[in-house]
Design a protein around this motif. Structure first.
Motif, PDB file in Angstrom:
ATOM      1  N   PRO A  68       0.818  -1.207   0.000  1.00  0.00           N
ATOM      2  CA  PRO A  68       0.000   0.000   0.000  1.00  0.00           C
ATOM      3  C   PRO A  68       0.856   1.262   0.000  1.00  0.00           C
ATOM      4  CG  PRO A  68      -0.866  -1.589   1.568  1.00  0.00           C
ATOM      5  CD  PRO A  68       0.434  -2.155   1.070  1.00  0.00           C
ATOM      6  N   GLY A  69       0.510   2.192  -0.886  1.00  0.00           N
ATOM      7  CA  GLY A  69       1.253   3.435  -1.014  1.00  0.00           C
ATOM      8  C   GLY A  69       2.216   3.456  -2.182  1.00  0.00           C
ATOM      9  N   ASP A  70       2.526   2.281  -2.774  1.00  0.00           N
ATOM     10  CA  ASP A  70       3.435   2.233  -3.921  1.00  0.00           C
ATOM     11  C   ASP A  70       2.780   2.854  -5.155  1.00  0.00           C
ATOM     12  OD1 ASP A  70       5.407   1.090  -2.476  1.00  0.00           O
ATOM     13  OD2 ASP A  70       5.227  -0.917  -3.338  1.00  0.00           O
ATOM     14  N   THR A  71       3.596   3.451  -5.996  1.00  0.00           N
ATOM     15  CA  THR A  71       3.145   3.992  -7.274  1.00  0.00           C
ATOM     16  C   THR A  71       3.504   2.995  -8.364  1.00  0.00           C
ATOM     17  OG1 THR A  71       3.543   6.233  -6.459  1.00  0.00           O
ATOM     18  CG2 THR A  71       3.266   5.960  -8.832  1.00  0.00           C
ATOM     19  N   ILE A  72       2.484   2.548  -9.122  1.00  0.00           N
ATOM     20  CA  ILE A  72       2.710   1.483 -10.102  1.00  0.00           C
ATOM     21  C   ILE A  72       2.114   1.871 -11.450  1.00  0.00           C
ATOM     22  CG2 ILE A  72       2.794  -0.322  -8.353  1.00  0.00           C
ATOM     23  CD1 ILE A  72      -0.242  -0.248 -10.509  1.00  0.00           C
ATOM     24  N   SER A  73       2.600   1.186 -12.481  1.00  0.00           N
ATOM     25  CA  SER A  73       2.039   1.287 -13.831  1.00  0.00           C
ATOM     26  C   SER A  73       1.800  -0.127 -14.330  1.00  0.00           C
ATOM     27  CB  SER A  73       2.993   2.017 -14.775  1.00  0.00           C
ATOM     28  OG  SER A  73       3.170   3.360 -14.380  1.00  0.00           O
ATOM     29  N   LEU A  74       0.586  -0.376 -14.837  1.00  0.00           N
ATOM     30  CA  LEU A  74       0.223  -1.695 -15.321  1.00  0.00           C
ATOM     31  C   LEU A  74      -0.747  -1.550 -16.483  1.00  0.00           C
ATOM     32  CD1 LEU A  74       0.208  -4.806 -15.063  1.00  0.00           C
ATOM     33  CD2 LEU A  74      -1.679  -4.557 -13.442  1.00  0.00           C
TER      34      LEU A  74
ATOM     35  N   GLY B  97      -0.999   0.529 -18.974  1.00  0.00           N
ATOM     36  CA  GLY B  97      -1.511   1.869 -19.193  1.00  0.00           C
ATOM     37  C   GLY B  97      -2.187   2.491 -17.993  1.00  0.00           C
ATOM     38  N   THR B  98      -2.320   1.768 -16.891  1.00  0.00           N
ATOM     39  CA  THR B  98      -2.915   2.310 -15.665  1.00  0.00           C
ATOM     40  C   THR B  98      -1.808   2.791 -14.751  1.00  0.00           C
ATOM     41  OG1 THR B  98      -4.783   0.784 -15.821  1.00  0.00           O
ATOM     42  CG2 THR B  98      -4.381   1.818 -13.693  1.00  0.00           C
ATOM     43  N   PHE B  99      -1.810   4.101 -14.452  1.00  0.00           N
ATOM     44  CA  PHE B  99      -0.810   4.692 -13.560  1.00  0.00           C
ATOM     45  C   PHE B  99      -1.524   5.218 -12.320  1.00  0.00           C
ATOM     46  CE2 PHE B  99       1.329   8.459 -11.920  1.00  0.00           C
ATOM     47  CZ  PHE B  99       2.601   7.957 -11.665  1.00  0.00           C
ATOM     48  N   GLY B 100      -1.063   4.801 -11.159  1.00  0.00           N
ATOM     49  CA  GLY B 100      -1.667   5.268  -9.912  1.00  0.00           C
ATOM     50  C   GLY B 100      -0.938   4.695  -8.729  1.00  0.00           C
ATOM     51  N   TRP B 101      -1.493   4.897  -7.569  1.00  0.00           N
ATOM     52  CA  TRP B 101      -0.879   4.377  -6.348  1.00  0.00           C
ATOM     53  C   TRP B 101      -1.829   3.398  -5.681  1.00  0.00           C
ATOM     54  CZ3 TRP B 101      -2.530   9.332  -7.055  1.00  0.00           C
ATOM     55  CH2 TRP B 101      -3.554   9.782  -6.238  1.00  0.00           C
ATOM     56  N   ILE B 102      -1.240   2.419  -5.003  1.00  0.00           N
ATOM     57  CA  ILE B 102      -2.003   1.328  -4.407  1.00  0.00           C
ATOM     58  C   ILE B 102      -2.637   1.812  -3.109  1.00  0.00           C
ATOM     59  CG2 ILE B 102      -1.837  -0.972  -3.396  1.00  0.00           C
ATOM     60  CD1 ILE B 102       0.420  -1.537  -5.338  1.00  0.00           C
ATOM     61  N   ARG B 103      -3.955   1.692  -3.050  1.00  0.00           N
ATOM     62  CA  ARG B 103      -4.668   2.079  -1.834  1.00  0.00           C
ATOM     63  C   ARG B 103      -4.800   0.908  -0.873  1.00  0.00           C
ATOM     64  NH1 ARG B 103     -10.368   5.008  -2.322  1.00  0.00           N
ATOM     65  NH2 ARG B 103      -8.975   6.792  -2.559  1.00  0.00           N
TER      66      ARG B 103
ATOM     67  N   THR C 209       1.535 -12.310 -13.405  1.00  0.00           N
ATOM     68  CA  THR C 209       1.769 -12.806 -14.761  1.00  0.00           C
ATOM     69  C   THR C 209       2.155 -11.713 -15.748  1.00  0.00           C
ATOM     70  OG1 THR C 209      -0.605 -12.603 -15.275  1.00  0.00           O
ATOM     71  CG2 THR C 209       0.161 -14.702 -14.388  1.00  0.00           C
ATOM     72  N   GLN C 210       1.961 -10.437 -15.422  1.00  0.00           N
ATOM     73  CA  GLN C 210       2.237  -9.365 -16.363  1.00  0.00           C
ATOM     74  C   GLN C 210       3.353  -8.466 -15.837  1.00  0.00           C
ATOM     75  OE1 GLN C 210      -1.271  -7.335 -17.685  1.00  0.00           O
ATOM     76  NE2 GLN C 210      -2.517  -9.203 -17.707  1.00  0.00           N
ATOM     77  N   ARG C 211       3.856  -7.643 -16.755  1.00  0.00           N
ATOM     78  CA  ARG C 211       4.953  -6.742 -16.394  1.00  0.00           C
ATOM     79  C   ARG C 211       4.392  -5.537 -15.648  1.00  0.00           C
ATOM     80  NH1 ARG C 211       9.038  -4.953 -21.032  1.00  0.00           N
ATOM     81  NH2 ARG C 211       9.445  -7.214 -20.864  1.00  0.00           N
ATOM     82  N   VAL C 212       4.910  -5.307 -14.463  1.00  0.00           N
ATOM     83  CA  VAL C 212       4.457  -4.217 -13.592  1.00  0.00           C
ATOM     84  C   VAL C 212       5.629  -3.275 -13.346  1.00  0.00           C
ATOM     85  CG1 VAL C 212       3.424  -3.612 -11.373  1.00  0.00           C
ATOM     86  CG2 VAL C 212       2.804  -5.765 -12.491  1.00  0.00           C
ATOM     87  N   ILE C 213       5.379  -1.984 -13.482  1.00  0.00           N
ATOM     88  CA  ILE C 213       6.379  -0.963 -13.148  1.00  0.00           C
ATOM     89  C   ILE C 213       6.048  -0.432 -11.764  1.00  0.00           C
ATOM     90  CG2 ILE C 213       7.398   1.256 -13.774  1.00  0.00           C
ATOM     91  CD1 ILE C 213       6.658   0.694 -16.655  1.00  0.00           C
ATOM     92  N   ASN C 214       6.916  -0.695 -10.814  1.00  0.00           N
ATOM     93  CA  ASN C 214       6.759  -0.171  -9.462  1.00  0.00           C
ATOM     94  C   ASN C 214       7.731   0.987  -9.295  1.00  0.00           C
ATOM     95  OD1 ASN C 214       6.494   0.353  -6.745  1.00  0.00           O
ATOM     96  ND2 ASN C 214       6.427  -1.801  -6.154  1.00  0.00           N
ATOM     97  N   TRP C 215       7.188   2.199  -9.359  1.00  0.00           N
ATOM     98  CA  TRP C 215       8.028   3.396  -9.306  1.00  0.00           C
ATOM     99  C   TRP C 215       8.676   3.592  -7.944  1.00  0.00           C
ATOM    100  CZ3 TRP C 215       8.680   6.353 -13.730  1.00  0.00           C
ATOM    101  CH2 TRP C 215       7.814   6.087 -14.788  1.00  0.00           C
ATOM    102  N   SER C 216       8.179   2.927  -6.936  1.00  0.00           N
ATOM    103  CA  SER C 216       8.713   3.127  -5.580  1.00  0.00           C
ATOM    104  C   SER C 216       9.017   1.788  -4.923  1.00  0.00           C
ATOM    105  CB  SER C 216       7.700   3.905  -4.731  1.00  0.00           C
ATOM    106  OG  SER C 216       6.412   3.297  -4.793  1.00  0.00           O
ATOM    107  N   PHE C 217       9.548   0.833  -5.687  1.00  0.00           N
ATOM    108  CA  PHE C 217       9.824  -0.495  -5.137  1.00  0.00           C
ATOM    109  C   PHE C 217      10.942  -0.439  -4.100  1.00  0.00           C
ATOM    110  CE2 PHE C 217      12.148  -4.590  -5.481  1.00  0.00           C
ATOM    111  CZ  PHE C 217      11.166  -5.385  -4.920  1.00  0.00           C
ATOM    112  N   SER C 218      12.124   0.053  -4.508  1.00  0.00           N
ATOM    113  CA  SER C 218      13.253   0.151  -3.570  1.00  0.00           C
ATOM    114  C   SER C 218      13.303   1.514  -2.894  1.00  0.00           C
ATOM    115  CB  SER C 218      14.574  -0.129  -4.289  1.00  0.00           C
ATOM    116  OG  SER C 218      14.729   0.745  -5.405  1.00  0.00           O
ATOM    117  N   ASP C 219      13.012   2.579  -3.655  1.00  0.00           N
ATOM    118  CA  ASP C 219      12.904   3.921  -3.080  1.00  0.00           C
ATOM    119  C   ASP C 219      11.983   4.733  -3.976  1.00  0.00           C
ATOM    120  OD1 ASP C 219      14.408   4.946  -5.290  1.00  0.00           O
ATOM    121  OD2 ASP C 219      16.252   4.432  -4.248  1.00  0.00           O
ATOM    122  N   ASN C 220      11.705   5.952  -3.562  1.00  0.00           N
ATOM    123  CA  ASN C 220      10.790   6.821  -4.294  1.00  0.00           C
ATOM    124  C   ASN C 220      11.496   7.711  -5.314  1.00  0.00           C
ATOM    125  OD1 ASN C 220       8.440   5.958  -2.986  1.00  0.00           O
ATOM    126  ND2 ASN C 220       8.822   7.313  -1.245  1.00  0.00           N
TER     127      ASN C 220
END
Length: 431
Positions: free
Chosen positions: A274-280, A282-288, A314-325
């Motif tokens: 929760p709180g991570d910023t992701i792209s999947l 074409g969907t860009f947002g943060w996990i609530r 199963t799909q490629r996920v971009i986690n913009w804040s995985f290790s840091d922001n």
């Protein structure tokens, strides 16, 4: 006792009650009951609005407010019970107690209905609350009327043998009531544990969600097993039956189970939280929130996407804040060939630093990337620490800063030019 004996006893009991109801004093009591009920209805219309205004002033105690409102919604029944109690005491003082039997029964039934309906309001699901309230009142009515044993025997006679198991209507009702009560208690305890875990600062967000979900699921499973075994059903006898059902559910609930297992894997490997910023896709947002079946992702425009957990496996996920922001962004632009590229790079870096969200500690860089048809092409790279605040808006602010800086320093941004040369074909005839 078979079904015929049960029906015969029920008919005999009903005929006795009909004969008893034909006596004059029963009719007198019935008239008193109807009069008191109408009086309670009329009085409740005037009293309920006055008391409700004061009840709405209760702040900070939602549980108490819910019970108070439940009592207010039954003001007519409260007044009816009080009127019946007063009439019962008055008639017992002036006549024989046997002539107040119907008043006593109706008073007991109304009091049981009032208690059952108010206690069922602690359950927020209205359908379950109403069902539970009716079941409690029906059981209380059978006890008050003195026919609980006969009703139990009749319900127990309606049974279907399933191998070593004998399923009767009585067993099913007991199992349903006990299952509702135990599962509700398990959910309440699970929610309490979940709330305590969520405020713990010693655990990571993923572990908090995992512990809370495992506690809820484990308590519900234990409650269900306890309810079934408490009514006398041998769980080992359900092995074959449950195996057949399990095979059918395995095909029908394949996706549900896949999403549930994927959710557990996500929580264990801590790929998103929760709180991570992701792209999947074409969907860009943060996990609530992370749920058992899906992940709630909120976009910049306020829309909330419920994405199945399986997609994050199963799909490629971009986690913009995985290790840091810390995130690097690129802005491409071009300037006129008349401009000095060294000066352009310095001005572009200064313009980027002037934007508040751009990290000054990680100094931006600007590189010449090519000689275009009508411009010198550059790329400006800078870093931000709050991708959840949006990417397009910060790129826009950097572009505006570049525009203002270049305009102030006389550097022009070119646009394509085309020259059209028209030649005379010659030999045109005059007119």
């Amino acid at each position: 006792m078979d079904v015929r004996d049960a029906i015969g006893r029920a008919l005999a009991w009903a005929s006795g009650w009909f004969g008893y109801a034909a006596t004059p004093w029963i009719l007198y009591q019935a008239a008193i009951i109807v009069t008191l009920f109408l009086a309670a209805k009329l009085a409740a219309r005037r009293i309920e609005p006055l008391v409700e205004d004061r009840a709405r002033q209760i702040k900070g105690h939602p549980g108490l407010l819910r019970v108070v409102i439940a009592l207010l919604r039954r003001t007519d029944w409260i007044l009816f019970t009080l009127f019946l109690l007063a009439a019962l005491n008055l008639m017992r003082a002036v006549t024989w107690p046997s002539r107040t039997h119907l008043l006593h029964i109706v008073l007991s039934l109304s009091l049981a209905w009032l208690v059952a309906s108010v206690l069922s309001r602690i359950i927020r699901n209205r359908l379950v609350a109403r069902l539970l309230g009716w079941l409690i009142w029906i059981y209380a009515a059978l006890v008050i009327l003195g026919i609980s044993d006969e009703a139990a025997s009749f319900l127990d006679s309606l049974a279907i043998p399933l191998g070593a198991i004998r399923l009767s209507v009585l067993v099913l009702l007991k199992a349903a009531l006990l299952l509702i009560a135990t599962v509700w208690l398990a959910v309440v305890i699970g929610n309490y544990i979940d709330e305590r875990v969520r405020i713990s600062e010693e655990l990571t967000p993923s572990i908090r969600v995992l512990v809370g979900k495992m506690a809820k699921i484990g308590l519900v499973l234990v409650a269900g097993a306890f309810a079934i075994s408490a009514v006398g059903v041998d769980l080992t006898a359900l092995t074959v039956f449950s195996g057949a059902i399990g095979v059918g559910l395995a095909f029908g609930l394949q996706k549900v189970v896949s999403n549930f297992v994927s959710g557990v894997i996500i929580l264990l490997d801590k790929s998103i939280k929760p709180g991570d910023t992701i792209s999947l896709e074409g969907t860009f947002g943060w996990i609530r929130e992370l749920r058992g079946r899906f992940v709630s992702v909120v976009t910049r425009d306020g829309r909330e996407f419920l994405i199945p957990n399986e997609d994050f496996i199963t799909q490629r996920v971009i986690n913009w804040s995985f290790s840091d922001n810390l995130v690097r962004l690129d802005v491409n632009f071009g300037v006129s060939y008349d401009a000095d590229p060294h000066k352009v790079s310095e001005l572009a870096i200064e313009a980027a630093i002037s934007v508040g969200r751009v990290e000054a500690d990680r100094r931006p860089v600007c590189w010449l990337t090519g000689f275009g048809d009508s411009s010198l092409n550059f790329v400006l790279r800078f870093w931000i620490r709050d991708p959840q605040q949006g990417l397009t808006n910060v790129r826009g602010k950097v572009l505006l800063a570049l525009w203002d800086t270049f305009k102030a320093n006389g550097i022009s941004i070119p646009y394509p030019h085309r020259e059209i040369i028209m030649k005379d074909a010659g030999g045109s005839s005059g007119r």
